[in-house]
Design a protein around this motif. Structure first.
Motif, short mmCIF file in Angstrom:
data_model
loop_
_atom_site.label_atom_id
_atom_site.label_comp_id
_atom_site.label_asym_id
_atom_site.label_seq_id
_atom_site.Cartn_x
_atom_site.Cartn_y
_atom_site.Cartn_z
N HIS A 1 0.83 -1.21 0.00
CA HIS A 1 0.00 0.00 0.00
C HIS A 1 0.87 1.27 0.00
O HIS A 1 0.60 2.24 0.71
CB HIS A 1 -0.95 0.01 1.21
CG HIS A 1 -1.79 -1.22 1.31
ND1 HIS A 1 -2.85 -1.48 0.46
CD2 HIS A 1 -1.72 -2.30 2.15
CE1 HIS A 1 -3.40 -2.65 0.77
NE2 HIS A 1 -2.73 -3.17 1.79
N GLU A 2 1.91 1.26 -0.81
CA GLU A 2 2.78 2.42 -0.91
C GLU A 2 2.10 3.58 -1.62
O GLU A 2 1.23 3.38 -2.48
CB GLU A 2 4.06 2.05 -1.68
CG GLU A 2 4.97 1.08 -0.97
CD GLU A 2 6.26 0.84 -1.74
OE1 GLU A 2 6.81 1.82 -2.29
OE2 GLU A 2 6.71 -0.32 -1.79
N ALA A 3 2.53 4.77 -1.31
CA ALA A 3 2.04 5.97 -1.99
C ALA A 3 2.66 6.06 -3.39
O ALA A 3 3.77 5.55 -3.63
CB ALA A 3 2.37 7.21 -1.18
N ALA A 4 1.97 6.74 -4.29
CA ALA A 4 2.36 6.76 -5.69
C ALA A 4 3.69 7.43 -6.00
O ALA A 4 4.46 6.92 -6.83
CB ALA A 4 1.25 7.42 -6.52
N PRO A 5 4.04 8.57 -5.40
CA PRO A 5 5.23 9.30 -5.88
C PRO A 5 6.50 8.48 -5.93
O PRO A 5 7.23 8.50 -6.94
CB PRO A 5 5.34 10.46 -4.88
CG PRO A 5 3.92 10.71 -4.45
CD PRO A 5 3.31 9.34 -4.37
#
Length: 375
Positions: free
Chosen positions: A356-360
């Motif tokens: 569930h990592e953030a996109a950037p």
């Protein structure tokens, strides 16, 4: 008697039509063609250069063309005296299928199987295929959606979403996709991945279809998956699967799907090169593709077959119902180095979605991997 050895991929769609057409070619010409099989995972990653040492005919995936031409392991098929035949095959292309095997001015394969990511659905569970991403997410929250996320398919879903949202990924240059555009595609994919069975991270399209085709399967829809005509045939599996254009995440309909399919290629090391090239032209032609190839369970790569009512009838209009997606499909990068990027980027995406990592950070890593693939 001349005997040609061929390598295809392990599935009724990939193997049965090759065997059937080989028998017909023997009857017509006296030239035998035998076929071995490799797994879908091997098909997507196994070095073609290794196969070219043993086989005369090889079924390939178009993103390999940059690497395999650099290795000089395939014979070009656009030969003197065959200009008209090449032109006929080009005119029968489904979307970019034929040009996807054209590289550095030569034609290295002919499409014999056309595919792109399409939508699979169970008609007894849904009244109609889905057309929008919001409909899809609603269904996913109810546990009725699956998505093949085993590499490389997780990357194919990202590619398709980027293209459908109007930001197709680059095929050259130092950046795969702009940060904001990549984040939009990633967030769409992450929102869906959060609501599918975690087992999807280990499943390719065949594994998902096998589960979906059971009578008691909870899966009503697979929105982005390479179409498999076999599952549209009555009696192939307990439950029949229907196919349709992809649901739109953007505002331009079912555009941008990552092109798949297969092509027939000839080994540069073949001692029977002329005979192998003769077979390749014949196999890819409209008559065989619309006739023996389709009848044996193949998924033709020629537009004449896709437009044929006789070919569509036994498979619930599989071809007619997905043609718009295929014609608007996007061609992946094909440079020497892309296959390494595909492997690395797919693993990075899968790990990011699972964590569930953030996109950037994810998009930054994909861009770094893409840039490095040209070095």
């Amino acid at each position: 008697m001349i005997t040609l050895k061929g390598m295809t991929w392990r599935h009724p769609r990939g193997y049965d039509p090759m065997v059937a057409c080989g028998k017909l070619w023997l009857e017509q010409t006296g030239v035998a063609v035998t076929w071995d099989q490799r797994s879908l995972q091997d098909f997507e990653s196994f070095p073609v250069e290794t196969l070219a040492r043993e086989y005369d005919l090889i079924v390939i995936d178009h993103p390999h063309v940059g690497q395999i031409t650099a290795e000089n392991c395939l014979a070009p098929l656009d030969l003197p005296g065959r200009k008209a035949a090449c032109a006929a095959l080009s005119q029968g292309s489904l979307g970019q299928s034929y040009p996807s095997y054209h590289w550095q001015g030569r034609q290295w394969g002919f499409p014999i199987d056309a595919a792109a990511q399409v939508q699979a659905w169970r008609p007894e569970r849904l009244s109609a295929p889905l057309t929008t991403w919001s409909e899809l997410l609603d269904l996913a929250r109810r546990g009725a959606v699956a998505l093949p996320l085993r590499p490389p398919h997780v990357l194919m879903a990202f590619f398709t979403l980027a293209g459908n949202l109007g930001h197709p990924c680059a095929v050259t240059g130092s950046q795969l996709i702009a940060s904001n555009d990549g984040a939009e595609a990633y967030d769409h994919l992450a929102a869906l991945a959060a609501h599918v069975d975690p087992a999807c991270f280990e499943q390719d399209p065949i594994a998902v279809y096998e589960q979906m085709a059971q009578l008691d399967s909870p899966i009503a829809c697979v929105p982005l998956t390479y179409g498999y005509v076999s599952y549209a045939r009555a009696g192939f599996r307990p439950a029949r699967i229907a196919f349709a254009d992809i649901p739109a995440a953007g505002n331009n309909g079912p555009i941008g799907s990552a092109l798949g399919g297969t092509g027939i290629a000839v080994s540069a090391r073949s001692a029977q090169r002329d005979a192998a090239i003769d077979f390749a032209y014949w196999l890819a032609g409209a008559e065989v593709q619309s006739g023996a190839y389709a009848a044996a369970g193949g998924q033709p790569g020629h537009a004449a077959a896709w437009a044929s009512p006789d070919v569509n009838a036994p498979v619930d209009d599989f071809y007619a119902r997905t043609r718009t997606t295929l014609d608007a499909a996007w061609v992946r990068p094909r440079h020497n180095g892309y296959m390494r990027f595909q492997d690395q980027a797919a693993e990075r995406l899968r790990a990011a979605l699972q964590a569930h990592e953030a996109a950037p950070g994810v998009i930054a890593d994909l861009n770094k991997l893409f840039a490095a693939s040209f070095s």
